[in-house]
Design an enzyme around this catalytic site. Structure first.
Site, PDB file in Angstrom:
ATOM      1  N   ALA A  37      -3.070   5.607  -1.374  1.00 33.18           N
ATOM      2  CA  ALA A  37      -3.133   6.140  -2.733  1.00 33.18           C
ATOM      3  C   ALA A  37      -3.192   5.015  -3.764  1.00 33.18           C
ATOM      4  O   ALA A  37      -3.949   5.097  -4.732  1.00 33.18           O
ATOM      5  CB  ALA A  37      -1.927   7.038  -2.995  1.00 33.18           C
ATOM      6  N   HIS A  38      -2.378   3.984  -3.569  1.00 29.99           N
ATOM      7  CA  HIS A  38      -2.295   2.905  -4.552  1.00 29.99           C
ATOM      8  C   HIS A  38      -1.989   1.590  -3.848  1.00 29.99           C
ATOM      9  O   HIS A  38      -1.339   1.578  -2.814  1.00 29.99           O
ATOM     10  CB  HIS A  38      -1.183   3.169  -5.565  1.00 29.99           C
ATOM     11  CG  HIS A  38      -1.243   4.519  -6.179  1.00 29.99           C
ATOM     12  ND1 HIS A  38      -2.168   4.869  -7.127  1.00 29.99           N
ATOM     13  CD2 HIS A  38      -0.507   5.636  -5.952  1.00 29.99           C
ATOM     14  CE1 HIS A  38      -2.003   6.136  -7.460  1.00 29.99           C
ATOM     15  NE2 HIS A  38      -0.992   6.624  -6.764  1.00 29.99           N
ATOM     16  N   VAL A  52       0.865  -1.183   0.000  1.00 31.22           N
ATOM     17  CA  VAL A  52       0.000   0.000   0.000  1.00 31.22           C
ATOM     18  C   VAL A  52       0.901   1.231   0.000  1.00 31.22           C
ATOM     19  O   VAL A  52       1.777   1.366   0.861  1.00 31.22           O
ATOM     20  CB  VAL A  52      -0.930   0.024   1.233  1.00 31.22           C
ATOM     21  CG1 VAL A  52      -1.821   1.258   1.210  1.00 31.22           C
ATOM     22  CG2 VAL A  52      -1.769  -1.247   1.295  1.00 31.22           C
ATOM     23  N   TYR A  53       0.701   2.099  -0.992  1.00 27.27           N
ATOM     24  CA  TYR A  53       1.460   3.350  -1.072  1.00 27.27           C
ATOM     25  C   TYR A  53       0.591   4.495  -0.575  1.00 27.27           C
ATOM     26  O   TYR A  53      -0.592   4.552  -0.888  1.00 27.27           O
ATOM     27  CB  TYR A  53       1.899   3.607  -2.517  1.00 27.27           C
ATOM     28  CG  TYR A  53       2.977   2.654  -2.972  1.00 27.27           C
ATOM     29  CD1 TYR A  53       4.312   2.969  -2.801  1.00 27.27           C
ATOM     30  CD2 TYR A  53       2.646   1.423  -3.528  1.00 27.27           C
ATOM     31  CE1 TYR A  53       5.309   2.088  -3.193  1.00 27.27           C
ATOM     32  CE2 TYR A  53       3.635   0.524  -3.921  1.00 27.27           C
ATOM     33  CZ  TYR A  53       4.968   0.868  -3.750  1.00 27.27           C
ATOM     34  OH  TYR A  53       5.943  -0.011  -4.125  1.00 27.27           O
ATOM     35  N   PHE A  54       1.224   5.383   0.169  1.00 26.23           N
ATOM     36  CA  PHE A  54       0.468   6.477   0.785  1.00 26.23           C
ATOM     37  C   PHE A  54       0.843   7.835   0.204  1.00 26.23           C
ATOM     38  O   PHE A  54       2.016   8.078  -0.111  1.00 26.23           O
ATOM     39  CB  PHE A  54       0.725   6.503   2.298  1.00 26.23           C
ATOM     40  CG  PHE A  54       0.104   5.348   3.015  1.00 26.23           C
ATOM     41  CD1 PHE A  54      -1.172   5.437   3.537  1.00 26.23           C
ATOM     42  CD2 PHE A  54       0.783   4.141   3.126  1.00 26.23           C
ATOM     43  CE1 PHE A  54      -1.755   4.361   4.177  1.00 26.23           C
ATOM     44  CE2 PHE A  54       0.206   3.058   3.760  1.00 26.23           C
ATOM     45  CZ  PHE A  54      -1.067   3.166   4.284  1.00 26.23           C
TER      46      PHE A  54
END
Lengths: 148, 148
Positions: free
Chosen positions: A76-77, A9-11
């Protein structure tokens, strides 16, 4: 050979545009636990790519994500993949099947000599018939695909 | 009884004034390891104080601190203390010797009934002769002492 399923998980940062600063905060969830990673901007070197990476294991992914979100970071992604890792002496081969992107191979050499590393990598690359080098990260490839 | 030395590092947020929002991000280092905590704004209740707290264990304090700093959090304050913890059935008594502040006792009751908790706390308070209730956090007391 070891296999794992990884969900990354990208923030987004509360006040900094990580896309512009070329940084990332990533929470990785695997069967073995979770880890939080900061990646700094990529540094251009002659041959390979280099960037600062700081990683810390976290007790559980859900609490880590909740802390990040309370502090203003936003999911974000998500990049999900299955990774098979082969360790052949100093050479590590990672075969990733990335959701929405397909199959990729990453070669890594652990050695103190950059010249020795380069020649080992070149040998392995040729032996495995890998002819399409990819400089971008999975996240960038997924964003490209989405037409961002 | 168990004893531990705790060093708490409080961080300033990159774009939010935690003093105004009554939040905190704290990295606690003890002999047993490190943990990261988010504390939400205090909620006023009739009797006790309440606030959201989310905690996650981290593999090592140094890496966690470096990740926070790279993401724009800045070390703002350090609170160091020795804590002795006594567990008496449902009652937990914590005796803290806080650097620069002195000695404090914290009473905590684990029970599902708020009424039962209140009466247990009152009994323990009277029994231990604790007559000077303190609502503020150690961090607030230290800041008061420094004259902010």
């Amino acid at each position: 050979m070891s296999e794992s399923t990884q969900e990354d998980v990208y923030f987004a940062h509360p006040s900094r545009d990580f896309g512009k600063t070329d940084e990332a905060v990533r929470l990785r969830k695997t069967e073995d636990g979770a880890e939080l990673t900061y990646k700094g901007p990529r540094i251009k070197t002659s041959a390979a790519k280099a960037r600062e990476e700081i990683t810390v294991k976290v007790g559980d992914a859900l609490s880590a994500q909740r802390i990040l979100e309370r502090a203003g970071f936003k999911e974000a992604h998500v990049v999900a993949k299955k990774r098979a890792t082969y360790q052949l002496d100093k050479l590590r081969v990672e075969v990733d099947v990335v959701d929405g992107l397909g199959e990729f191979v990453e070669l890594e050499v652990m050695t103190e000599s950059p010249e020795r590393a380069a020649s080992l990598l070149e040998m392995a690359r040729a032996e495995l018939g890998l002819n399409k080098p990819e400089q971008k990260t999975y996240l960038e490839l997924l964003l490209d695909k989405k037409g961002k």
